[in-house]
Enzyme design. Structure first.
Site, PDB file in Angstrom:
ATOM      1  N   CYS A 293     -11.349  19.776  24.089  1.00  0.00           N
ATOM      2  CA  CYS A 293     -12.059  19.239  25.235  1.00  0.00           C
ATOM      3  C   CYS A 293     -11.185  19.370  26.476  1.00  0.00           C
ATOM      4  O   CYS A 293      -9.959  19.198  26.410  1.00  0.00           O
ATOM      5  CB  CYS A 293     -12.400  17.768  24.986  1.00  0.00           C
ATOM      6  SG  CYS A 293     -13.254  16.966  26.346  1.00  0.00           S
TER       7      CYS A 293
ATOM      8  N   HIS B 243       0.825  -1.211   0.000  1.00  0.00           N
ATOM      9  CA  HIS B 243       0.000   0.000   0.000  1.00  0.00           C
ATOM     10  C   HIS B 243       0.855   1.255   0.000  1.00  0.00           C
ATOM     11  O   HIS B 243       1.679   1.453   0.915  1.00  0.00           O
ATOM     12  CB  HIS B 243      -0.914  -0.009   1.229  1.00  0.00           C
ATOM     13  CG  HIS B 243      -1.821   1.173   1.309  1.00  0.00           C
ATOM     14  ND1 HIS B 243      -1.900   1.978   2.403  1.00  0.00           N
ATOM     15  CD2 HIS B 243      -2.689   1.684   0.396  1.00  0.00           C
ATOM     16  CE1 HIS B 243      -2.776   2.938   2.180  1.00  0.00           C
ATOM     17  NE2 HIS B 243      -3.266   2.773   0.972  1.00  0.00           N
TER      18      HIS B 243
ATOM     19  N   ARG C 288     -17.834  15.385  20.848  1.00  0.00           N
ATOM     20  CA  ARG C 288     -18.068  15.355  22.304  1.00  0.00           C
ATOM     21  C   ARG C 288     -19.541  15.637  22.558  1.00  0.00           C
ATOM     22  O   ARG C 288     -19.983  16.785  22.537  1.00  0.00           O
ATOM     23  CB  ARG C 288     -17.192  16.392  23.010  1.00  0.00           C
ATOM     24  CG  ARG C 288     -17.430  16.480  24.532  1.00  0.00           C
ATOM     25  CD  ARG C 288     -17.080  15.176  25.210  1.00  0.00           C
ATOM     26  NE  ARG C 288     -17.202  15.229  26.659  1.00  0.00           N
ATOM     27  CZ  ARG C 288     -18.144  14.574  27.347  1.00  0.00           C
ATOM     28  NH1 ARG C 288     -19.057  13.869  26.711  1.00  0.00           N
ATOM     29  NH2 ARG C 288     -18.165  14.626  28.673  1.00  0.00           N
TER      30      ARG C 288
ATOM     31  N   HIS D 124      -8.733   8.773  -6.686  1.00  0.00           N
ATOM     32  CA  HIS D 124      -8.421   8.038  -7.915  1.00  0.00           C
ATOM     33  C   HIS D 124      -9.718   7.533  -8.526  1.00  0.00           C
ATOM     34  O   HIS D 124     -10.191   6.451  -8.188  1.00  0.00           O
ATOM     35  CB  HIS D 124      -7.476   6.871  -7.629  1.00  0.00           C
ATOM     36  CG  HIS D 124      -6.124   7.311  -7.185  1.00  0.00           C
ATOM     37  ND1 HIS D 124      -5.214   7.915  -8.012  1.00  0.00           N
ATOM     38  CD2 HIS D 124      -5.540   7.269  -5.972  1.00  0.00           C
ATOM     39  CE1 HIS D 124      -4.116   8.197  -7.345  1.00  0.00           C
ATOM     40  NE2 HIS D 124      -4.291   7.824  -6.097  1.00  0.00           N
TER      41      HIS D 124
ATOM     42  N   TYR E 241     -16.304  19.909  34.918  1.00  0.00           N
ATOM     43  CA  TYR E 241     -15.378  20.826  34.232  1.00  0.00           C
ATOM     44  C   TYR E 241     -14.772  21.830  35.215  1.00  0.00           C
ATOM     45  O   TYR E 241     -14.799  23.039  34.995  1.00  0.00           O
ATOM     46  CB  TYR E 241     -16.085  21.521  33.066  1.00  0.00           C
ATOM     47  CG  TYR E 241     -16.534  20.540  32.007  1.00  0.00           C
ATOM     48  CD1 TYR E 241     -15.599  19.815  31.258  1.00  0.00           C
ATOM     49  CD2 TYR E 241     -17.883  20.299  31.778  1.00  0.00           C
ATOM     50  CE1 TYR E 241     -16.004  18.895  30.311  1.00  0.00           C
ATOM     51  CE2 TYR E 241     -18.300  19.374  30.826  1.00  0.00           C
ATOM     52  CZ  TYR E 241     -17.355  18.682  30.099  1.00  0.00           C
ATOM     53  OH  TYR E 241     -17.760  17.759  29.155  1.00  0.00           O
TER      54      TYR E 241
END
Length: 570
Positions: A276, A130, A229, A154, A414
């Site tokens: 985040c 590859h 998120r 392609h 948070y």
């Protein structure tokens, strides 16, 4: 593109010998066709090893580079390829596999299988050839379609005909039906499709990030690769009936349609990075277990956001000098709700919201297109320089207030705490809600545990850097020897070969910097510890270790990022 080989029926060429990869035997490493006669119980396997030269075939097919086969094929080619996959129903049939069986084949050792339109294909032998390297393994065990859509480079009509030579079976109809039945009963069933390359940290609600090695491939992160998120199911919003309500001002509530936002207010565009608060939580977990999704280094992305300034909407709703005397916060409430009807909500300080230099947007476009549903369609708030949690998606309500939002995500989540604070003695009220984020950087290439060939003589290290609050990253230092010596990386604010973004005004550097360093490999070193650290224009710098900033929620990890690689002679 995928290197596939032409042959008659399902006859396969012999296995490939390579120095870099040794694929384990798999069902499709040899030609297999399950044939049936008039008696269903009389079946036999048929295979052949052709002695044709691989090198000549490869030379004829590798006419370009790319990660996957093209997705945009002509409809008639699809029909022709489908016809070539098997002979008549009376004379042949294919093995049937469950989805679980396909997902077991995700490595060279177990075989590399992919699916396409219900078919199962074994591409193990191709991996070594590859041209895009190991990125082909990102599709292992899953569907090709999303990769073809992403890497449609392609456009050749014969690719499906060639792909047919790798077919080893079909997905189980029963298994597919079970998946569809489960989907119809699932409260998350209306969630959008996501790209299979994403690393999923949680399925419901959906939270995922792209592989680090492709994160920094583009200065502007494509929305399909932008980290997801979500706290709740993705709401289905009709743009025609959508209303944004602005409340808490003396003149009464202002209700705006999507068309109002697009026609009544000037359109503005900013390039801004969202991150985040839990980005790089996995590194904290290595030190001591924390509570939260195990984010890697890719819960961050950079996009062009277009919409109207929050400032303009607030002024139109009646914000003025008198309101400024008492207003302290702006609440945002989304249209995503839990089973009790509680919506996701949060707030930011009024000064950020109303400032001409705050650049807070009510965005309806991402990267020049309507914001995708996973990112907040039809409108989300973009608060540049501030933690991602305050950038509320599917925005339905704005409230001017003297107090912060009372939501769980503002008052109990948070927030950062001392490394010595545990769950028994934590007091959420003792810590302020996270707003601006600290300076950050991470290494995206090479990956931790990668093997470097000494014959390459040099090593290229790539990554990203960003700082919150509009502070511009001015330097990234990189060490190849665990921090003993340092070199300065080259920064860029655009894609290679493209014009760079203009230098931002002071205090308004909302976008990340991509960085790169190419340096000689240290002589005789068998293992390298690569480290990066960023410095912003306030000379804030990342701490060297996680331990002093560890916290029970695993937030705000901006310690030096470290990866270890091995150096081999071959």
């Amino acid at each position: 593109m995928l290197l596939l080989r032409r042959c008659h029926s399902l006859t396969r060429l012999g296995p490939v010998g390579t120095q870099r990869y040794r694929a384990a035997p798999s069902l499709a490493s040899r030609a297999v066709r399950l044939c049936s006669s008039k008696r269903d119980d009389q079946r036999s396997y048929q295979h052949a090893n052709n002695g044709a030269s691989w090198k000549h075939i490869v030379a004829g097919l590798l006419t370009g580079t790319g990660v996957m086969l093209t997705y945009g094929l002509h409809h008639q080619e699809v029909e022709r390829a489908d016809a070539d996959l098997s002979t008549t129903a009376e004379s042949s049939c294919l093995l049937v596999f469950s989805h679980d069986e396909v997902t077991k084949h995700r490595s060279l050792e177990d075989g590399v299988w992919v699916t396409f339109k219900g078919g199962v294909y074994d591409i193990t032998e191709f991996v070594a050839m590859h041209p895009g390297g190991n990125k082909i393994l990102l599709a292992a065990g899953g569907a090709l379609e999303p990769f073809w859509a992403l890497y449609a480079v392609h456009d050749q009509d014969h690719v499906l005909e060639i792909l047919s030579q790798y077919k080893v079976g079909e997905l189980s109809a029963e298994d597919l039906k079970k998946q569809e039945d489960a989907k119809s009963l699932d409260p998350y069933s209306s969630d959008p499709e996501r790209h299979s390359v994403l690393h999923v940290n949680c399925k419901k609600p959906f939270n995922a990030e792209p592989p680090p090695e492709i994160l920094a491939d583009s200065y502007i992160t494509p929305h399909v690769l932008f980290f997801k998120r979500n706290h709740l199911p993705v709401p289905q919003v009709d743009p025609a009936s959508y209303r944004l309500n602005v409340e808490g001002l003396p003149g009464g509530a202002l209700s705006l349609s999507l068309e109002d936002l697009k026609t009544r207010f000037p359109k503005h565009t900013i390039t801004a990075t969202l991150q985040c608060a839990g980005n790089r939580r996995s590194d904290m977990n290595k030190v001591k277990q924390v509570n939260g999704l195990n984010w890697g280094i890719s819960a961050i992305g950079n996009a062009k956001w277009s919409g109207v300034r929050l400032r303009d909407v607030l002024l139109a709703a009646g914000f003025g000098p008198e309101v400024a005397k008492w207003a302290r916060h702006v609440h945002f409430e989304g249209l995503d709700k839990d089973v009790t009807g509680t919506a996701y909500g949060t707030s930011i300080p009024i000064n950020k919201a109303i400032s001409e230099e705050g650049d807070v947007l009510l965005a309806y476009e991402m990267n020049g297109e309507d914001i995708p549903s996973d990112h907040g369609f039809p409108v989300r708030v973009v608060v540049p320089g501030v933690v991602g949690a305050r950038n509320v998606k599917w925005l339905g309500r704005i409230v001017i207030s003297t107090e912060e939002s009372s939501s769980h995500w503002q008052q109990h989540d948070y927030k950062g705490f001392s490394p010595g604070t545990n769950w028994k003695k934590v007091d959420p009220k003792s810590a302020p809600a996270i707003q601006e984020l600290p300076v950050q950087s991470a290494i995206t290439v090479p990956a931790d545990g990668a093997v470097i060939d000494r014959s390459d003589e040099t090593l290229t290290v790539k990554g990203y850097a960003w700082s919150g609050g509009g502070r511009e990253v001015v330097r990234v230092d990189v060490s190849l020897d665990g921090g003993k010596t340092w070199q300065v990386a080259q920064l860029r604010s655009g894609d290679e070969g493209q014009p760079a973004e203009p230098s931002p005004p002071p205090g308004r550097a909302w976008a990340w910097k991509l960085w790169e360093l190419t340096a000689p490999l240290p002589p005789e070193a068998e293992e390298l510890e690569i480290i990066c650290k960023a410095v912003d224009n306030s000379y804030n710098v990342q701490p060297d270790t996680v331990l002093p900033i560890w916290n029970l929620r695993g937030l705000l990890n901006n310690a030096w990022h470290r990866v270890k690689v091995k150096v081999t002679e071959d």
